[in-house]
Design a protein around this motif. Structure first.
Motif: not given
Ligand SMILES: CNC(=O)CN1CCC(Nc2nccc(-c3cnc4ccccn34)n2)CC1
Length: 371
Positions: A100-112
């Motif tokens: 284990f080294q890195d972790m990734y968070l996935v979120m809704e994409l917003m415009d700005a």
């Protein structure tokens, strides 16, 4: 030892780091740098929607970052509100704790980012709606026992349809602010309330000060109190708002109190001087009489709310609920938006505080795997 991606992951080079993600995330493209690492946009081939993916490199590398990563993951999983960024997925390409080294968070994409909106003339409709949504999001965090204390335009995102989401959960109650960050990232303090700057006790309406700074910046087109350090920050506040009366200093620790009380006293300026009508005239289209009157009424209401939020003494500053009921804001009031179901109250469990790096690595790894 780098991550050995298991079968359905692939790696893309992004800047000087690797993004190793499940194959469902396509068209990886960098969109910015957060405090903890790089953020990319991607197409989620499964849901056919665009997402934002934030990579946290070795989140357990020191206790400050481990606590922040753990708290952010716990809170994103706990909080569910339309004005707080939602967590869609969390993963690590590693198959074991050792790797284990890195972790990734996935979120809704917003415009700005809200920073991108500062400076464009906002009409009262949009301005009041943006402030309403920030207040709803903050009220929800408060209902979960979370006081943000570090709200600023760079951690708020908006969409073209004027919908808004707060990106992060602010300062941890316990952690003393790290004097330096390992990254070249600069901490912005322009939006912090006087009680935070002066190290005083605080309550929920500490976040109202930040909302006032953000609203003022959206109107003026620039940062209201751009202090170079805590003292300069305080000076810029009292020079514009005026020095608070003596009762405010009662809560100060003696040596700070002595110093602050002996600074020059400033009269400050009226809210009309700080935010003159000219700043509000943005949409020329409305020219007939009653619209002019309505526009002026809105301007007066906006200034009234601003003055109540930019009140130095938290004892006299407007509360979140009063702000949501203010005539400039309550036009948007929807009970279910204001009162979204309360997640169970969050507190970083007492025993989570004194962990070693190895223990934090395990705690974070398990939090990802049982997401
Ligand atoms: C002024 N720059 C922009 O407006 C560029 N925008 C920023 C927002 C981004 N959208 C988005 N949607 C969801 C989360 C995050 C995000 C979450 N953390 C960060 C850190 C840096 C940059 C973006 N983020 N960003 C799309 C490009």
């Amino acid at each position: 030892m780098s991550d050995l991606p298991h079968k359905d992951f692939y790696t893309v080079e992004v800047g000087d780091t690797n993004f190793t993600v499940p194959i469902r995330y396509q068209n990886i493209s960098p969109i910015g740098m957060g405090a903890q690492g790089i953020v990319c946009s991607a197409l989620d081939a499964t849901t056919k929607t665009n997402v934002a993916i934030k990579k946290l490199s070795k989140p357990f590398q020191n206790v400050v970052q481990a606590k922040r990563a753990y708290r952010e993951l716990k809170l994103m999983k706990l909080v569910n509100h339309k004005n707080i960024i939602g967590l869609l997925d969390v993963f690590t390409p590693s198959d074991s704790l050792e790797e284990f080294q890195d972790m990734y968070l996935v979120m809704e994409l917003m415009d700005a980012n809200l920073s991108a909106v500062v400076g464009i003339g906002l009409d009262h409709n949009r301005l009041s709606y943006l402030i309403y949504q920030i207040l709803c999001g903050i009220r929800h965090l408060h209902s979960a026992g979370i006081i943000h204390r570090d709200l600023k335009p760079s951690n708020i995102c908006v969409n073209a349809n004027c919908s808004l989401k707060i990106l992060d959960f602010g300062l941890a109650r316990t952690a003393a602010e790290p004097t330096f960050l390992m990254t070249p990232y600069v901490v912005t303090r322009y939006y912090r309330a006087p009680e935070i700057i002066l190290g005083m006790p605080y309550k929920e309406n500490v976040d109202i000060w930040s909302v006032g700074c953000i609203m003022g910046e959206l109107i003026r087109g620039g940062v209201l109190f751009k202090g170079s350090d805590h003292l300069d920050q305080w000076m810029k506040i009292i020079q514009q708002i005026g020095s608070p009366d003596k009762s405010f200093f009662a809560d100060l620790v003696p040596n700070v109190r002595q110093y602050i009380e002996n600074l020059n006293q400033y009269e400050g300026y009226s809210i009309e001087r700080l935010f003159p009508d000219a700043l509000f005239h943005v949409d020329e289209e409305n020219d007939d009489e009653e619209d002019e009157d309505e526009y002026q009424r809105n301007t007066d209401n906006a200034r009234d709310l601003l003055a109540r939020m930019l009140t130095i003494d938290p004892k006299h500053r407007i509360s979140i609920d009063e702000a949501l009921n203010h005539r400039y804001i309550n036009v948007w009031y929807e009970q279910e938006e204001v009162d979204a179901p309360i997640p169970q109250v969050f507190s970083l469990d007492v025993d989570e505080r004194g962990h070693s790096i190895a223990e934090w690595k395990k705690i974070i790894y398990e939090e990802i795997k049982n997401a």
